[in-house]
Motif scaffolding. Structure first.
Motif, short mmCIF file in Angstrom:
data_model
loop_
_atom_site.label_atom_id
_atom_site.label_comp_id
_atom_site.label_asym_id
_atom_site.label_seq_id
_atom_site.Cartn_x
_atom_site.Cartn_y
_atom_site.Cartn_z
N ASN A 197 -16.40 -22.09 2.16
CA ASN A 197 -16.82 -21.86 1.04
C ASN A 197 -16.21 -20.08 1.09
O ASN A 197 -15.59 -19.62 1.75
N THR A 198 -16.25 -19.43 -0.31
CA THR A 198 -15.90 -17.98 -0.57
C THR A 198 -16.38 -17.85 -1.92
O THR A 198 -16.45 -18.46 -2.81
N VAL A 199 -16.58 -16.78 -2.23
CA VAL A 199 -17.50 -15.58 -2.88
C VAL A 199 -16.25 -15.39 -4.08
O VAL A 199 -15.58 -14.89 -3.15
N SER A 200 -16.47 -15.15 -5.17
CA SER A 200 -14.39 -15.32 -6.44
C SER A 200 -15.73 -14.03 -6.47
O SER A 200 -16.92 -14.67 -7.60
N LEU A 201 -14.50 -13.19 -7.33
CA LEU A 201 -15.25 -11.92 -8.09
C LEU A 201 -14.05 -11.99 -9.25
O LEU A 201 -13.11 -11.64 -8.81
N SER A 202 -14.28 -11.79 -9.61
CA SER A 202 -12.76 -11.83 -10.91
C SER A 202 -13.44 -11.05 -12.22
O SER A 202 -14.64 -11.21 -12.97
N PRO A 248 -3.63 -8.68 0.71
CA PRO A 248 -4.26 -7.21 0.32
C PRO A 248 -4.19 -7.60 -1.40
O PRO A 248 -3.32 -8.12 -2.16
N LEU A 249 -5.37 -6.48 -2.12
CA LEU A 249 -5.02 -6.36 -3.21
C LEU A 249 -3.97 -5.97 -4.35
O LEU A 249 -3.59 -4.58 -3.86
N GLU A 250 -3.22 -7.11 -4.53
CA GLU A 250 -1.89 -6.24 -5.37
C GLU A 250 -1.69 -7.37 -6.24
O GLU A 250 -2.33 -8.66 -6.61
N GLY A 264 -6.99 -10.41 -4.50
CA GLY A 264 -6.93 -10.42 -2.96
C GLY A 264 -7.78 -10.94 -2.49
O GLY A 264 -8.69 -11.05 -2.76
N GLN A 265 -8.18 -10.91 -1.21
CA GLN A 265 -8.55 -11.83 -0.31
C GLN A 265 -9.32 -11.39 0.73
O GLN A 265 -8.00 -10.69 1.40
N CYS A 266 -9.41 -11.21 1.19
CA CYS A 266 -11.16 -10.71 2.51
C CYS A 266 -12.11 -11.63 3.19
O CYS A 266 -12.97 -11.74 2.44
N TRP A 277 -13.89 -12.94 0.25
CA TRP A 277 -14.29 -13.45 -0.99
C TRP A 277 -12.77 -12.91 -1.26
O TRP A 277 -11.84 -12.73 -0.49
N MET A 278 -12.78 -13.60 -2.03
CA MET A 278 -11.74 -13.36 -3.45
C MET A 278 -11.69 -12.65 -4.59
O MET A 278 -13.03 -12.71 -5.28
N VAL A 279 -11.08 -11.51 -5.10
CA VAL A 279 -11.09 -10.58 -5.94
C VAL A 279 -9.77 -10.83 -6.83
O VAL A 279 -9.01 -11.06 -6.20
N ASN A 280 -10.31 -11.29 -8.49
CA ASN A 280 -8.47 -11.15 -9.11
C ASN A 280 -9.40 -10.01 -10.29
O ASN A 280 -10.19 -10.50 -10.89
N ILE A 281 -8.12 -8.97 -10.50
CA ILE A 281 -8.24 -8.62 -11.69
C ILE A 281 -7.55 -8.68 -12.52
O ILE A 281 -6.20 -9.04 -12.80
N THR A 282 -8.33 -9.61 -13.50
CA THR A 282 -6.86 -9.68 -15.15
C THR A 282 -6.84 -8.51 -15.39
O THR A 282 -6.47 -8.52 -16.64
#
Length: 148
Positions: free
Chosen positions: A90-95, A118-120, A129-131, A139-144
């Motif tokens: 499981n991963t929490v995703s923010l986008s 790294p967030l890039e 990025g994933q951490c 966590w996963m962070v995706n900036i559209t």
């Protein structure tokens, strides 16, 4: 002609929310997530529901963070006899497209944790990025990115 007003616009038929489990540090983790995301934090201990066992009485039976952005994150401590199994299931995703907010969250979540990606900018054009934060939550962070 009559004007029809929908008074149920804040009513949600259902929600899907991440629910995190911890081994005794749910309070600390949820207070950290409140610092990251802001919002209202509600914590209920096992003692609040009548448990007198000193091993778990002050641990969190249920916690819920509601942010002003509409995100809901829930958590609890696992009672004795129930095992925490951390891993990659499981991963929490923010986008989204609010780059400043998402970068700020990334910086706070990855601080003291482990960054695996790294967030890039990625091959699909978004920043990603994933951490794993200091509590072991992935966590996963995706900036559209705006489409050209």
């Amino acid at each position: 002609m009559a004007l029809v007003v929908d008074l149920k616009e804040d009513v949600v038929a259902s929600q899907l929310n991440p629910y995190l489990n911890f081994a005794g540090n749910a309070r600390e983790a949820m207070e950290f997530y409140q610092q990251v995301f802001g919002g209202d934090l509600s914590l209920t201990s096992f003692r609040d529901f009548g448990t007198e066992d000193p091993a778990i009485a002050d641990q969190i039976m249920h916690g819920m963070l509601r942010t002003s952005a509409g995100h809901v994150l829930m958590a609890s401590d696992m009672p004795p006899g129930m095992e925490i199994r951390r891993g990659n299931a499981n991963t929490v995703s923010l986008s989204g497209d609010d780059a400043d907010e998402l970068r700020r969250w990334w910086e706070q979540l990855s601080s003291g944790g482990v960054v695996s990606v790294p967030l890039e900018k990625q091959m699909w054009g978004d920043e990603f990025g994933q951490c794993e934060d200091r509590f072991g939550t992935p966590w996963m962070v995706n900036i559209t990115q705006a489409q050209a």
